[in-house]
Design an enzyme around this catalytic site. Structure first.
Site, PDB file in Angstrom:
ATOM      1  N   GLN A 184     -56.143  20.483 -48.124  1.00 42.63           N
ATOM      2  CA  GLN A 184     -55.857  20.928 -46.759  1.00 42.63           C
ATOM      3  C   GLN A 184     -57.043  21.681 -46.164  1.00 42.63           C
ATOM      4  O   GLN A 184     -57.344  21.560 -44.978  1.00 42.63           O
ATOM      5  CB  GLN A 184     -54.602  21.792 -46.735  1.00 42.63           C
ATOM      6  CG  GLN A 184     -53.330  21.022 -47.061  1.00 42.63           C
ATOM      7  CD  GLN A 184     -53.162  19.778 -46.206  1.00 42.63           C
ATOM      8  OE1 GLN A 184     -53.148  19.847 -44.977  1.00 42.63           O
ATOM      9  NE2 GLN A 184     -53.042  18.619 -46.842  1.00 42.63           N
ATOM     10  N   ASP A 202     -49.172  13.117 -46.582  1.00 44.56           N
ATOM     11  CA  ASP A 202     -50.092  12.697 -45.533  1.00 44.56           C
ATOM     12  C   ASP A 202     -50.169  11.178 -45.425  1.00 44.56           C
ATOM     13  O   ASP A 202     -50.658  10.656 -44.417  1.00 44.56           O
ATOM     14  CB  ASP A 202     -51.498  13.247 -45.814  1.00 44.56           C
ATOM     15  CG  ASP A 202     -51.611  14.731 -45.514  1.00 44.56           C
ATOM     16  OD1 ASP A 202     -50.832  15.219 -44.683  1.00 44.56           O
ATOM     17  OD2 ASP A 202     -52.481  15.397 -46.118  1.00 44.56           O
ATOM     18  N   HIS A 213     -59.731  19.857 -44.077  1.00 43.36           N
ATOM     19  CA  HIS A 213     -59.621  19.594 -42.641  1.00 43.36           C
ATOM     20  C   HIS A 213     -60.630  20.409 -41.832  1.00 43.36           C
ATOM     21  O   HIS A 213     -60.813  20.141 -40.643  1.00 43.36           O
ATOM     22  CB  HIS A 213     -58.201  19.887 -42.147  1.00 43.36           C
ATOM     23  CG  HIS A 213     -57.218  18.808 -42.504  1.00 43.36           C
ATOM     24  ND1 HIS A 213     -57.201  17.590 -41.883  1.00 43.36           N
ATOM     25  CD2 HIS A 213     -56.237  18.776 -43.429  1.00 43.36           C
ATOM     26  CE1 HIS A 213     -56.237  16.845 -42.400  1.00 43.36           C
ATOM     27  NE2 HIS A 213     -55.632  17.539 -43.346  1.00 43.36           N
ATOM     28  N   HIS A 271     -19.013  20.293  -2.909  1.00 40.37           N
ATOM     29  CA  HIS A 271     -18.689  19.904  -4.286  1.00 40.37           C
ATOM     30  C   HIS A 271     -17.161  19.898  -4.466  1.00 40.37           C
ATOM     31  O   HIS A 271     -16.601  18.958  -5.047  1.00 40.37           O
ATOM     32  CB  HIS A 271     -19.298  20.897  -5.280  1.00 40.37           C
ATOM     33  CG  HIS A 271     -20.758  20.704  -5.559  1.00 40.37           C
ATOM     34  ND1 HIS A 271     -21.715  20.839  -4.586  1.00 40.37           N
ATOM     35  CD2 HIS A 271     -21.412  20.394  -6.713  1.00 40.37           C
ATOM     36  CE1 HIS A 271     -22.910  20.629  -5.123  1.00 40.37           C
ATOM     37  NE2 HIS A 271     -22.754  20.356  -6.417  1.00 40.37           N
ATOM     38  N   GLU A 314     -46.928  24.693 -42.016  1.00 39.04           N
ATOM     39  CA  GLU A 314     -46.820  23.248 -41.781  1.00 39.04           C
ATOM     40  C   GLU A 314     -46.398  22.550 -43.085  1.00 39.04           C
ATOM     41  O   GLU A 314     -45.501  21.706 -43.095  1.00 39.04           O
ATOM     42  CB  GLU A 314     -48.169  22.718 -41.297  1.00 39.04           C
ATOM     43  CG  GLU A 314     -48.188  21.222 -41.045  1.00 39.04           C
ATOM     44  CD  GLU A 314     -49.588  20.727 -40.699  1.00 39.04           C
ATOM     45  OE1 GLU A 314     -49.692  19.603 -40.178  1.00 39.04           O
ATOM     46  OE2 GLU A 314     -50.587  21.446 -40.963  1.00 39.04           O
ATOM     47  N   HIS A 315     -47.079  22.883 -44.179  1.00 40.63           N
ATOM     48  CA  HIS A 315     -46.754  22.356 -45.505  1.00 40.63           C
ATOM     49  C   HIS A 315     -46.468  23.530 -46.436  1.00 40.63           C
ATOM     50  O   HIS A 315     -47.239  24.493 -46.457  1.00 40.63           O
ATOM     51  CB  HIS A 315     -47.916  21.562 -46.103  1.00 40.63           C
ATOM     52  CG  HIS A 315     -48.507  20.535 -45.188  1.00 40.63           C
ATOM     53  ND1 HIS A 315     -49.609  20.783 -44.392  1.00 40.63           N
ATOM     54  CD2 HIS A 315     -48.145  19.261 -44.950  1.00 40.63           C
ATOM     55  CE1 HIS A 315     -49.912  19.692 -43.705  1.00 40.63           C
ATOM     56  NE2 HIS A 315     -49.044  18.754 -44.014  1.00 40.63           N
TER      57      HIS A 315
END
Length: 425
Positions: free
Chosen positions: A258, A354, A261, A412, A320-321
């Protein structure tokens, strides 16, 4: 690889301090607003000019839309091992996405009216596939397969071309395998604006999903009143909760995967056994040194009091993970409430998700897992109610007309009361 250590604070405070390792992004709201306005006004001309400026670096861009023959050729040119991997990923993504679809419902309420709740796919959806640091054929699969399972009629992919004006051939091959209907050579805020509002070449879409840089995400937010989006996708992050005695090498590689990235991402290791944390951190530093060509994100190491405090940290951090490794940590899986994807067990490396595990890798980032979910068919579908009032009109009118008048909406009330003695003339 730089290692930052954290301990001796409540889990919520630790989570905030770790998040602060990633600096707040610059604001690109004003220049993105200018790009969106330009694309809305000038259409293809603006997209091509901005592609020339930002992607092909002055070279004349190729036509925006990729010809179907190019897609077929790209699929045929895929290496056999890459093709097998893409096929496995496509099948698993489709299976997991299909399991998340819901059934329609029909209710008959006490007054007699029938209400049908119908879930319908959007007609056109776009997948933004980044092309900056690396090509992402896996993102094509995550978006296009999920949209197809959701029942979307027309699926569009866009990705920024390189300086040669071309898209990555594996990305094109993945588009062909997924039977994407349209592929466009464009990226950045201009691509989002073109998809949201349409140009001479590009028909507008109903939903735009996928990761991208800050400009792409800002454009999605600015256009979100006119097109559906999956959310604001920020830098990737992972939190590994490691128990005592785990093998440090696989965990270190999970963290580096990770951190690969880039410096804006976030890799976090936490646990209650300092010796285990030290072993994993030392192994990560050594492995990173052997891969000096990679610009890894820093590693944050957080020491907590026990496994329960580790869970509290995870729910506050909302990664996220999230990986749970070691028997005591793995046993806490039912207590996890906030994570984009939860991976349990020493074999469950984040990298599997992934590509081929079947779960979607388009996930909430930056702590958004507290309230948001990963990409699923729900992002491409919307609920619609169908109402049959029939003989219940009189009873419903008597109930609702006073409320309408109390709100100041007399017509209405008259509209409903006109049905009390049969259909209005």
């Amino acid at each position: 690889m730089r290692v930052e250590r954290f301990d001796g604070a409540p889990p919520a405070e630790l989570a905030a301090r770790v998040r602060a390792l990633v600096p707040a992004g610059e604001s690109v709201a004003d220049p993105v607003r200018a790009i969106v306005a330009r694309v809305r006004a000038e259409g293809d001309d603006a997209v091509l000019a901005l592609t020339r400026e930002h992607d092909t670096r002055g070279a004349e861009p190729r036509p925006l839309r990729v010809d179907a023959r190019e897609l077929d050729a790209a699929a045929a040119a895929l290496r056999a091992d890459v093709r097998r991997g893409l096929d496995v990923a496509m099948a698993n993504i489709a299976a997991v996405a299909g399991a998340s679809l819901g059934d329609d419902a029909e209710l008959t309420l006490p007054q007699g009216q029938r209400v049908l709740v119908r879930e319908l796919p959007v007609r056109r959806a776009a997948i933004y596939v980044p092309g900056g640091r690396a090509p992402y054929p896996s993102t094509v699969l995550m978006g296009a397969v999920t949209a197809r399972v959701a029942g979307v009629e027309e699926i569009v992919v866009c990705s920024p071309p390189g300086p040669d004006g071309e898209l990555n051939p594996v990305v094109l091959g993945a588009c062909a395998l997924c039977h994407v209907d349209e592929v466009y050579r464009m990226g950045g805020a201009q691509a989002v604006a073109a998809l949201a509002y349409g140009t001479q070449t590009i028909e507008r879409v109903d939903v735009i999903v996928g990761p991208g840089n800050l400009w792409v995400q800002e454009a999605k937010v600015q256009c979100s009143a006119d097109v559906g989006i999956d959310g604001f996708a920020g830098p990737s992050d992972v939190l590994v909760l490691a128990g005592a005695g785990v093998d440090p090498t696989p965990v270190a590689l999970d963290l580096l995967a990770q951190a690969e990235h880039g410096p804006g991402s976030l890799a976090v290791l936490a646990g209650d056994d300092p010796a285990t944390l030290d072993a994993i951190a030392e192994r990560a530093v050594a492995l990173a040194a052997e891969r000096a060509h990679v610009d890894f994100a820093p590693l944050a190491v957080v020491t907590v009091g026990d496994a329960d405090a580790a869970v509290e940290l995870a729910n506050a951090f909302a990664p996220e993970h999230l990986q749970l490794v070691g028997a005591r940590m793995e046993a806490r899986a039912p207590q996890i409430r906030c994570a984009g994807t939860l991976l349990v067990g020493a074999e469950s490396g984040t990298a599997f998700t992934d590509y081929v595990a079947g779960s979607n890798h388009v996930l909430p980032t930056g702590g958004a897992a507290r309230f948001a979910s990963g990409l699923s068919p729900r992002h491409f579908r919307r609920r619609m109610t169908e109402v049959h009032v029939g003989p219940a009109a009189a009873q419903l009118a008597r109930a609702a007309a006073p409320v309408a008048r109390a709100e100041g909406f007399g017509v209405h009330a008259e509209s409903m009361e006109a049905r009390q003695n049969g259909a209005p003339s």
